[in-house]
Design an enzyme around this catalytic site. Structure first.
Site: not given
Ligand code: PRP
Ligand code: MG
Ligand code: MN
Length: 180
Positions: A98-99, A102, A130, A151, A164
Site C-alpha cells: 500500500e502507499d 489512513d 497515518k 493530506f 500522482r
Molecule cells: C487511498 C490510498 C489507500 C487508501 C488508504 O486509495 O491509496 O489505498 O486510500 O485510505 P484508508 O486507510 O482510509 O482506507 P484510494 O481509495 O484513494 O484509491 P487510489 O489508490 O486509486 O487513489
Molecule cells: Mg486516492
Molecule cells: Mn489506494
C-alpha cells in the site's frame, strides 16, 4: 504542479532509501518462500515497482484495484472492489503493498477478503502510515514513514486523480482543495 505544493515531506532520495530498507526486510523474511506480492492500485503503483525491485528473492506479483475516496480528501468508508487479482491466494503467503494506511478501511477490507480466500499468511508493507487517521483496527507490518495528520500527495498519492506523478511526497497548499 510543483507550484501547488506547500511543503515537501519526503524527497525522492528519502523515498528511495525507505524502499531499499523495506525491500531488504522483505527479502530476509521471505527468502525461503514464494510470496504473492499484491500492489493496491492506483496509489501503490510506484511504491510497488520500487519495493519489488529492492527485494532479491523469488516472488509473484499481482495487482488489485480498490477505491474508497471517490476523489475527495476524506475516506468514504465504503470500499469497492474495482478489479480483482488473478492469483488464487489459498495456502499462499501474501504481502499487500500500500502507499498509505489512513483510516485503515481499505486495508481491513483487503485483509478480510484475502483471509476469507484462505491465504496462509498476510503481511502488509505500506510506505506511509497515518496512525492519527485510524478508525478501524488494521495495521502495516513494514512501514516507511509515519506521517502527520495532513493530506499528502505525490509518488502515487492523488488529490482528485492529480499529483500522482510528483516524484516526491508533499502537502498541498490548502487553497487547492478548499477552492474545489
Ligand atoms: C487511498 C490510498 C489507500 C487508501 C488508504 O486509495 O491509496 O489505498 O486510500 O485510505 P484508508 O486507510 O482510509 O482506507 P484510494 O481509495 O484513494 O484509491 P487510489 O489508490 O486509486 O487513489
Ligand atoms: Mg486516492
Ligand atoms: Mn489506494
Amino acid at each position: 504542479m510543483d507550484n501547488d505544493i506547500l511543503k515537501v515531506l519526503y524527497s525522492q532520495d528519502e523515498i528511495n532509501e525507505a524502499c531499499q530498507r523495506l525491500g531488504k526486510q522483505i527479502q530476509t523474511a521471505y527468502q525461503d518462500k514464494f510470496p504473492v506480492v499484491i500492489g493496491v492500485l492506483k496509489g501503490a503503483t510506484f511504491f510497488m515497482s520500487d519495493i519489488v525491485r529492492a527485494t532479491d528473492t523469488y516472488m509473484q506479483i499481482d495487482f488489485i484495484d480498490v477505491s474508497s475516496y471517490h476523489g475527495g480528501t476524506q475516506s468514504s468508508g465504503d470500499v469497492e472492489l474495482v478489479t480483482d487479482i488473478t492469483t488464487d491466494v489459498s495456502g499462499r503467503d501474501v504481502v499487500i503493498v500500500e502507499d498509505i494506511v489512513d483510516t485503515g478501511q481499505t486495508l481491513k477490507f483487503l485483509l478480510d477478503m484475502l483471509k476469507g480466500r484462505g491465504a496462509k499468511s498476510i503481511k502488509v508493507c505500506s510506505l506511509l502510515d497515518k496512525p492519527a487517521g485510524r478508525t478501524v483496527d488494521a495495521h502495516a507490518d513494514y512501514i516507511g514513514f509515519e506521517v502527520p495528520n495532513e493530506f499528502v500527495v505525490g509518488y502515487g498519492l492523488d488529490y482528485d486523480e492529480k499529483y500522482r506523478n510528483l516524484p516526491y511526497i508533499g502537502v498541498l497548499k490548502p487553497e487547492i482543495y478548499t477552492n474545489n
